[in-house]
Design an enzyme around this catalytic site. Structure first.
Site, mmCIF file in Angstrom:
data_model
loop_
_atom_site.group_PDB
_atom_site.id
_atom_site.type_symbol
_atom_site.label_atom_id
_atom_site.label_comp_id
_atom_site.label_asym_id
_atom_site.label_seq_id
_atom_site.Cartn_x
_atom_site.Cartn_y
_atom_site.Cartn_z
ATOM 1 N N ARG A 230 -39.322 5.037 39.242
ATOM 2 C CA ARG A 230 -39.315 6.375 38.836
ATOM 3 C C ARG A 230 -40.443 7.209 39.020
ATOM 4 O O ARG A 230 -40.587 8.453 39.179
ATOM 5 C CB ARG A 230 -39.139 6.464 37.098
ATOM 6 N N ASP B 197 -36.287 18.188 22.602
ATOM 7 C CA ASP B 197 -36.423 16.850 23.315
ATOM 8 C C ASP B 197 -37.780 16.972 23.808
ATOM 9 O O ASP B 197 -38.281 18.087 24.140
ATOM 10 C CB ASP B 197 -35.543 16.731 24.281
HETATM 11 C C1 LIG Z 1 -30.839 8.211 25.530
HETATM 12 S S1 LIG Z 1 -31.169 9.777 25.228
HETATM 13 C C2 LIG Z 1 -30.166 10.088 23.806
HETATM 14 C C3 LIG Z 1 -29.589 11.573 23.879
HETATM 15 C C4 LIG Z 1 -28.499 11.982 22.735
HETATM 16 N N1 LIG Z 1 -29.270 11.858 21.496
HETATM 17 C C5 LIG Z 1 -27.556 10.716 23.074
HETATM 18 O O1 LIG Z 1 -27.411 9.893 21.982
HETATM 19 O O2 LIG Z 1 -26.610 11.090 23.672
HETATM 20 C C6 LIG Z 1 -32.874 9.667 24.599
HETATM 21 C C7 LIG Z 1 -33.470 11.034 24.626
HETATM 22 O O3 LIG Z 1 -34.813 10.763 23.758
HETATM 23 C C8 LIG Z 1 -35.990 11.685 24.446
HETATM 24 N N2 LIG Z 1 -37.208 11.215 23.866
HETATM 25 C C9 LIG Z 1 -37.774 10.167 23.814
HETATM 26 N N3 LIG Z 1 -38.989 10.095 23.411
HETATM 27 C C10 LIG Z 1 -38.901 11.255 22.433
HETATM 28 C C11 LIG Z 1 -40.095 11.990 21.663
HETATM 29 N N4 LIG Z 1 -40.958 10.993 21.358
HETATM 30 N N5 LIG Z 1 -39.577 13.016 20.959
HETATM 31 C C12 LIG Z 1 -38.310 13.669 21.546
HETATM 32 N N6 LIG Z 1 -37.602 13.106 22.193
HETATM 33 C C13 LIG Z 1 -37.684 11.901 22.946
HETATM 34 C C14 LIG Z 1 -35.734 11.497 25.861
HETATM 35 O O4 LIG Z 1 -36.389 12.450 26.561
HETATM 36 C C15 LIG Z 1 -34.166 11.668 25.991
HETATM 37 O O5 LIG Z 1 -33.642 12.792 26.427
#
Ligand SMILES: C[S@@+](CC[C@H](N)C(=O)[O-])C[C@H]1O[C@@H](n2cnc3c(N)ncnc32)[C@H](O)[C@@H]1O
Length: 281
Positions: A42, A150
């Site tokens: 990545r 996010d």
């Molecule tokens: C796998 S996605 C899940 C999206 C949605 N909640 C779902 O269940 O379909 C995980 C998301 O968490 C976000 N993320 C990771 N670490 C984070 C943080 N410290 N604060 C906010 N968002 C975060 C990532 O950018 C990503 O978009």
């Protein structure tokens, strides 16, 4: 040898350790050594774009960059944004059939407030908005207030626009598609966009869950699904404590089905798989 393999070999143990420490400090995401190939793959693009020959050169640049732009790019590259509309559908049934009816019995002047706390490209937040629009009487739609946030800048930009390939929503009932989506025509053929009536309900913001300090609002429900699986126990504890403080009494916390709060100190009560409730009316 492919380009990826050439540069991949330059990610030394020390580079990996520095990247892991930085990512953990800034996001709570714990990158175990098993994620090494993912990290290499990545970050390749950033190395190529910036003309850096090695990860060590790139890390020096990252450390010097005071603007935070490169750090944002690293976090954008590392985060896993996989999501979908109405993912884990029974949570949306629970929202529609248990949470919303109870909220509708409160004074009509009180808002119905929800937060999609790791909303990725917006699919989850729009699924919540659609659920509410379909369940709350039209005359009360202006009570609905949704925050969606996010860490990933790119994901939030996509979410705000609300345009998706048709394939992403092909599994939704025709009635939902007709009511809440517009089909693209001409150059937009093959795309759909959420109608303004849905988009206007959501305030999309870039927000880091481990740095939330200035959020004054409380919420009747918070979705924080499929994100804490990337955190270690300490980061999970911090985030769960913060989320709990942002729930109204009686408010609900939605985690994914594969997540639990077993190693976490909290005052929430388990309701159904992945759903917890703060004590209250
Ligand atoms: C796998 S996605 C899940 C999206 C949605 N909640 C779902 O269940 O379909 C995980 C998301 O968490 C976000 N993320 C990771 N670490 C984070 C943080 N410290 N604060 C906010 N968002 C975060 C990532 O950018 C990503 O978009």
């Amino acid at each position: 040898m492919s380009e990826v393999e050439t540069a991949a070999s330059r990610l030394t143990n020390s580079d990996m350790r520095k990247i892991s420490e930085l990512v953990y400090a800034k996001s709570g995401i714990a990158l175990r050594d098993s994620k090494r190939a993912m990290v290499m793959a990545r970050l390749q693009k950033r190395l190529r774009q910036g003309g850096f020959a090695t990860f060590a050169d790139y890390l020096k640049h990252l450390k010097r960059d005071q603007s935070g732009t490169e750090l944002t790019a690293v976090l954008d590259a590392i985060t896993t944004n996989h999501t979908s509309f109405f993912r884990e559908a029974d949570h949306f049934h629970f929202l529609a059939n248990r949470v919303v009816p109870a909220l509708l019995t409160r004074r009509a002047s009180r808002p119905i407030a929800g937060w999609s706390a790791a909303c990725s490209t917006g699919d989850e937040a729009y699924s919540i908005a659609i659920t509410l629009l379909d369940r709350v009487p039209i005359a009360q739609h202006d009570r609905i207030r949704l925050l969606a946030s996010d860490l990933s800048r790119q994901a939030i930009q996509t979410a705000r626009i609300g345009v998706y390939p048709m394939g992403r929503v092909a599994h939704l009932p025709q009635a939902t598609l007709r009511r809440h989506f517009e089909r693209g025509i001409g150059e937009q053929e093959g795309l759909v966009r959420l109608k303004r009536s849905v988009r206007r309900l959501i305030d999309f913001r870039e927000l880091n869950l481990i740095e939330v300090t200035s959020l004054r609002a409380t919420f009747d429900f918070i979705f924080c699904r499929n994100v804490m699986i990337y955190f270690d126990c300490e980061a999970r504890q911090r985030v769960v404590g913060m989320l709990e403080r942002h729930l109204t009494p009686g408010g609900y916390l939605f985690l994914s089905h594969s997540e639990g709060l077993s190693e976490i100190k909290h005052g929430l009560r388990w309701c159904v798989p992945g759903v917890y409730r703060r004590a209250g009316p």
